[in-house]
Scaffold this motif. Sequence first.
Motif, mmCIF file in Angstrom:
data_model
loop_
_atom_site.group_PDB
_atom_site.id
_atom_site.type_symbol
_atom_site.label_atom_id
_atom_site.label_comp_id
_atom_site.label_asym_id
_atom_site.label_seq_id
_atom_site.Cartn_x
_atom_site.Cartn_y
_atom_site.Cartn_z
ATOM 1 N N THR A 68 -23.018 25.743 -30.679
ATOM 2 C CA THR A 68 -22.295 25.400 -31.902
ATOM 3 C C THR A 68 -23.110 24.418 -32.741
ATOM 4 O O THR A 68 -23.621 23.433 -32.219
ATOM 5 N N GLY A 69 -23.244 24.751 -34.019
ATOM 6 C CA GLY A 69 -23.998 23.897 -34.938
ATOM 7 C C GLY A 69 -25.473 24.245 -35.031
ATOM 8 O O GLY A 69 -26.160 23.815 -35.947
ATOM 9 N N GLU A 70 -25.972 25.031 -34.077
ATOM 10 C CA GLU A 70 -27.383 25.435 -34.081
ATOM 11 C C GLU A 70 -27.541 26.741 -34.857
ATOM 12 O O GLU A 70 -26.563 27.379 -35.228
ATOM 13 N N ALA A 71 -28.795 27.138 -35.082
ATOM 14 C CA ALA A 71 -29.060 28.375 -35.815
ATOM 15 C C ALA A 71 -30.322 29.040 -35.287
ATOM 16 O O ALA A 71 -31.224 28.363 -34.793
ATOM 17 N N VAL A 72 -30.354 30.375 -35.372
ATOM 18 C CA VAL A 72 -31.530 31.172 -34.986
ATOM 19 C C VAL A 72 -31.745 32.232 -36.069
ATOM 20 O O VAL A 72 -30.830 32.536 -36.835
ATOM 21 N N ILE A 73 -32.945 32.797 -36.118
ATOM 22 C CA ILE A 73 -33.267 33.758 -37.173
ATOM 23 C C ILE A 73 -33.695 35.098 -36.573
ATOM 24 O O ILE A 73 -34.361 35.132 -35.533
ATOM 25 N N GLY A 110 -20.450 28.378 -35.893
ATOM 26 C CA GLY A 110 -19.546 27.354 -36.409
ATOM 27 C C GLY A 110 -18.582 26.872 -35.339
ATOM 28 O O GLY A 110 -18.350 27.546 -34.338
ATOM 29 N N PRO A 111 -18.026 25.689 -35.568
ATOM 30 C CA PRO A 111 -17.072 25.132 -34.604
ATOM 31 C C PRO A 111 -15.682 25.771 -34.722
ATOM 32 O O PRO A 111 -15.272 26.157 -35.813
ATOM 33 N N VAL A 112 -15.006 25.873 -33.607
ATOM 34 C CA VAL A 112 -13.595 26.257 -33.596
ATOM 35 C C VAL A 112 -12.806 24.987 -33.918
ATOM 36 O O VAL A 112 -13.081 23.922 -33.360
ATOM 37 N N TRP A 113 -11.870 25.090 -34.841
ATOM 38 C CA TRP A 113 -11.081 23.921 -35.259
ATOM 39 C C TRP A 113 -10.119 23.506 -34.159
ATOM 40 O O TRP A 113 -9.340 24.304 -33.653
ATOM 41 N N GLN A 157 -18.916 17.361 -38.206
ATOM 42 C CA GLN A 157 -20.368 17.215 -38.044
ATOM 43 C C GLN A 157 -21.000 18.519 -37.567
ATOM 44 O O GLN A 157 -22.070 18.894 -38.029
ATOM 45 N N LEU A 158 -20.333 19.218 -36.665
ATOM 46 C CA LEU A 158 -20.868 20.492 -36.176
ATOM 47 C C LEU A 158 -20.967 21.514 -37.303
ATOM 48 O O LEU A 158 -21.949 22.259 -37.390
ATOM 49 N N LEU A 159 -19.974 21.527 -38.205
ATOM 50 C CA LEU A 159 -20.028 22.455 -39.328
ATOM 51 C C LEU A 159 -21.178 22.073 -40.273
ATOM 52 O O LEU A 159 -21.929 22.938 -40.718
ATOM 53 N N ALA A 160 -21.322 20.790 -40.553
ATOM 54 C CA ALA A 160 -22.439 20.330 -41.396
ATOM 55 C C ALA A 160 -23.771 20.733 -40.758
ATOM 56 O O ALA A 160 -24.698 21.173 -41.447
ATOM 57 N N ASN A 161 -23.865 20.628 -39.425
ATOM 58 C CA ASN A 161 -25.084 21.024 -38.705
ATOM 59 C C ASN A 161 -25.409 22.502 -38.927
ATOM 60 O O ASN A 161 -26.577 22.877 -39.025
ATOM 61 N N ALA A 211 -19.498 22.147 -46.763
ATOM 62 C CA ALA A 211 -20.568 23.092 -47.101
ATOM 63 C C ALA A 211 -21.302 22.654 -48.362
ATOM 64 O O ALA A 211 -22.536 22.556 -48.379
ATOM 65 N N VAL A 212 -20.556 22.364 -49.412
ATOM 66 C CA VAL A 212 -21.154 22.004 -50.698
ATOM 67 C C VAL A 212 -21.928 20.693 -50.585
ATOM 68 O O VAL A 212 -23.074 20.597 -51.040
ATOM 69 N N LYS A 213 -21.318 19.696 -49.959
ATOM 70 C CA LYS A 213 -21.970 18.382 -49.827
ATOM 71 C C LYS A 213 -23.250 18.487 -48.993
ATOM 72 O O LYS A 213 -24.294 17.940 -49.360
ATOM 73 N N THR A 214 -23.194 19.212 -47.888
ATOM 74 C CA THR A 214 -24.351 19.335 -46.994
ATOM 75 C C THR A 214 -25.501 20.062 -47.684
ATOM 76 O O THR A 214 -26.656 19.623 -47.613
ATOM 77 N N VAL A 215 -25.211 21.156 -48.360
ATOM 78 C CA VAL A 215 -26.251 21.921 -49.052
ATOM 79 C C VAL A 215 -26.842 21.098 -50.196
ATOM 80 O O VAL A 215 -28.064 21.031 -50.363
#
Length: 172
Positions: free
Chosen positions: A62-67, A83-86, A95-99, A137-141
């Motif tokens: 959760t919070g990580e990414a791969v391509i 993404g995180p489960v709420w 924080q996990l979602l921002a990640n 999403a908007v703030k992090t980007v």
Amino acid sequence: MDKRIKLQQGDITKLQVDAIVNAANSSLMGGGGVDGAIHRAGGKQILEECIQIVNRQGGCKTGEAVITTGGNLPAKYVIHTVGPVWNGGKRNEEQLLANCYNNSLKIAANNGVKSIAFPNISTGVYRFPKEQAAAIAVKTVDTFLQSDQDIEEVIFICFDDENYRLYEKLLG
């Protein structure tokens, strides 16, 4: 707000961008929602690369990414993020979602991606409150783009009216 941030409504699998982001699950094996749609439209090449990633590192946290490649999609790459489960906001979900957004953008920048599109991560079956998720999403980007000049366009692509209106309000 950074002028490189755009908003659209529609189907992420149809976008002509360098990379689309997949709201994946930790197994990377495809699922419902946007994940299933991307795997169906992109074909078996995406799944085969996901299997290689799982064999190499055991999935995606959760919070990580791969391509991976974009397979049959118009996009060159798919960046898979989990993404995180709420859980009521008590398990570091924000924080996990921002990640998810940060790590996806880092991978994009490292792979020469100029244009990237994000779906509404965690707001479907993972039940993250949509308004809160959109704000993160908007703030992090926006924050990421302040220190990155290589990415030329970030599109938030909303499938439904409700998310579109939330982003519209935030992006003014």
